[in-house]
Design an enzyme around this catalytic site. Structure first.
Site, PDB file in Angstrom:
ATOM      1  N   ASN A 159       0.944  -0.966  -0.006  1.00  0.00           N
ATOM      2  CA  ASN A 159      -0.530   0.035  -0.159  1.00  0.00           C
ATOM      3  C   ASN A 159       1.065   1.307  -0.224  1.00  0.00           C
ATOM      4  OD1 ASN A 159       1.001  -0.837   2.630  1.00  0.00           O
ATOM      5  ND2 ASN A 159      -0.815   0.003   3.723  1.00  0.00           N
ATOM      6  N   SER A 235       0.343  -7.630   7.554  1.00  0.00           N
ATOM      7  CA  SER A 235      -1.169  -8.836   8.148  1.00  0.00           C
ATOM      8  C   SER A 235      -1.051  -9.253   9.680  1.00  0.00           C
ATOM      9  CB  SER A 235      -1.953  -8.991   7.494  1.00  0.00           C
ATOM     10  OG  SER A 235      -0.927 -10.855   7.166  1.00  0.00           O
ATOM     11  N   GLU A 254       4.530  -4.043  12.409  1.00  0.00           N
ATOM     12  CA  GLU A 254       3.391  -2.925  12.408  1.00  0.00           C
ATOM     13  C   GLU A 254       2.267  -3.316  11.668  1.00  0.00           C
ATOM     14  OE1 GLU A 254       3.529  -0.332  13.169  1.00  0.00           O
ATOM     15  OE2 GLU A 254       5.982   0.079  14.213  1.00  0.00           O
ATOM     16  N   LEU A 255       0.895  -4.289  11.992  1.00  0.00           N
ATOM     17  CA  LEU A 255       0.423  -4.992  11.226  1.00  0.00           C
ATOM     18  C   LEU A 255      -0.984  -4.120  11.157  1.00  0.00           C
ATOM     19  CD1 LEU A 255       1.055  -7.647  14.033  1.00  0.00           C
ATOM     20  CD2 LEU A 255       1.920  -7.230  11.408  1.00  0.00           C
ATOM     21  N   CYS A 288      -3.325   1.291   7.092  1.00  0.00           N
ATOM     22  CA  CYS A 288      -3.242   0.730   8.472  1.00  0.00           C
ATOM     23  C   CYS A 288      -3.675   1.426   9.176  1.00  0.00           C
ATOM     24  CB  CYS A 288      -2.094  -0.163   8.847  1.00  0.00           C
ATOM     25  SG  CYS A 288      -1.017   1.262   9.171  1.00  0.00           S
TER      26      CYS A 288
END
Length: 479
Positions: A159, A235, A254-255, A288
């Site tokens: 992204n 994810s 970093e989820l 996110c």
């Protein structure tokens, strides 16, 4: 779709030790709006991953790159990125489907992150340790220094391919590490552009090595004990896998998130509606910290909703390369279909469609739902699409409770004119970041960024990433 031959487009082999490494398998990269092929990438095998790690480790052991030199390289890279802005923005539009407005924002942040990382290269220091506070240590001097960890394994998502690669690679270089970088296979071009910029700025070959491939390439990276640390954005499921497989080696993860944004009755409703509408659907909701759940105090629910929808209705959906476009395609038609199915499922269970709900191929139009329940996928999971829910609440305490009713905890937004409520939110909202009078998507690259619960471990932001990517080494002098 794959081929064993190079195609008549830009070809990106693996990049190891400054050399282009061909592989037997070639995979296409597509324009996310037109669907046409724009590039091809090599598909790594395990031997290539091992070669990249070997190169990175040897480079680290042989490194003589002083902190001031790292500063100069990263600062020059920032300048080069600015000079190449037009090319880089258009590339993001094509390989990500990112509207030009969002691509400009990503470039602004890339340039800033390189500059901030440059400054951090000069600020790495340690601390004195008062050994003399212990009897018998009067003749000893103790201090701790920060040293680089070694080879950093960096895995980035689709992204924000240029920005998130920069957030991993630039602090790693600033700290004196080397990197094996694995970009998402559907948006790999940005990582090659970043390394090209860094090497043009003077970074020696071998400091950053690029492996392109599928999930198995990431598994091979986890299998290699020579990688000292992993940094991953993506994810929750993959993050959990990395933590499980990394053993005692540190990780930064970093989820996901399903960001709550609270609009209290004393807020400036016009400001809140405008800010939330502008940032609900940027990058087609594929962020996110994207606005997902909006909670509005019931006395102002209708007024806020009317103002919000008035802004949303003005958004332009279409070609990401058109400067007027606000919302472009999602990363793939498959993901757009998945988002559409979640919306239809919510509607079949009693939700109300206030706006949107339309899909054309990979284009998912801005969609706003009301009368949803907390257990619906559009609320309890990370929708990662241009889909927003609006729900009422009675008291601010109830709003905090609902917002915290989530497995995630990355960032939250709170709109209020009451300082007491703002400070209550700062203390009670269970999120790594609480943004007051702005949306959950706000991120300044200088700040510590990272979540709690299933949203991850560790912090990004150049200063904080450098801390993660170095370790304290204790030195004792017995005089």
């Amino acid at each position: 779709m794959e081929s064993n031959m190079a195609m008549n487009t830009d070809m990106y082999p693996l990049y190891i030790g400054g050399k282009r490494v061909e592989t037997n398998k070639i995979v296409p990269v597509f324009h996310k709006y037109t669907g046409e092929q724009i590039a091809s990438i090599a598909w790594a095998e395990q031997c290539h991953v091992e070669e990249a790690v070997s190169c990175a480790l040897q480079t680290f052991r042989d490194s003589t790159l002083a902190p001031y030199k790292r500063y100069e390289i990263l600062l020059k890279a920032s300048s080069i990125a600015e000079q190449r802005r037009e090319e880089l923005e258009r590339s993001l539009c094509r390989e990500v489907g990112k509207p030009r407005k969002d691509a400009k924002g990503e470039l602004d942040r890339v340039i800033n992150t390189l500059r901030l990382s440059a400054e951090e290269a000069k600020r790495i220091s340690g601390e004195m340790v008062p050994l003399h506070a212990t009897e018998g240590a009067e003749n000893r001097i103790g201090f701790a220094i920060r040293v680089p960890r070694g080879v950093i394994g960096a895995i980035t998502p689709f992204n924000y391919p240029l920005l998130l690669s920069t957030h991993k690679v630039a602090p790693a270089i600033a700290a004196g590490n080397t990197v094996v970088l694995k970009p998402a296979p559907n948006t790999p071009i940005a990582s090659f552009q970043l390394v090209e910029i860094l090497e043009e700025a003077g970074l020696p070959q071998g400091y950053v090595n690029i492996i392109t491939g599928g999930a198995e390439a990431g598994e091979w990276m986890l299998d290699d004990p020579r990688i000292a640390m992993y940094t991953f954005t993506g994810s929750e499921a993959v993050g959990a896998r990395i933590k499980e497989r990394s053993g005692l080696r540190p990780v930064t993860l970093e989820l996901g998130n399903n960001s709550p944004n609270i609009v209290h009755s004393d807020a400036d409703l016009g400001k809140a509606a405008g800010a939330l509408a502008a940032r609900s659907f940027h990058n087609a909701g594929q962020a996110c910290i994207a606005v997902q759940r909006i909670f509005v105090q019931k006395d102002v629910l209708q007024e806020f909703t009317n103002k919000y929808l008035a802004h949303v209705q003005q958004l332009v959906v279409g070609d990401p390369e058109d400067p007027a476009t606000d919302v472009g395609p999602m990363i793939s038609e498959k993901e757009a279909i998945r988002a559409e199915e979640w919306v239809h499922e919510a509607l079949s269970e009693g939700a109300e469609l206030l706006y949107g709900g339309k899909r054309e191929g990979a284009m998912m139009y801005p969609t706003v739902l009301a009368k949803t329940r907390s257990e619906m996928k559009v609320n309890c999971l990370e929708v990662f699409a241009p889909v927003v829910t609006i729900s009422p609440y009675e008291t601010i305490e109830e709003a905090f409770t609902i917002a915290n009713n989530s497995a995630y905890g990355l960032q939250a937004g709170l709109f209020t004119s009451d300082l007491n409520i703002a400070m209550q939110g700062a203390r009670k909202l269970e999120y790594g970041g609480v943004i007051i009078n702005d949306v959950s998507t706000y991120r300044n690259d200088v700040m510590p960024y990272g979540g709690i619960k299933n949203s991850g471990l560790g912090k990004e932001g150049p200063r904080y990433a450098v801390e993660e990517m170095t370790e304290l080494r204790m030195v004792v002098l017995n005089l």
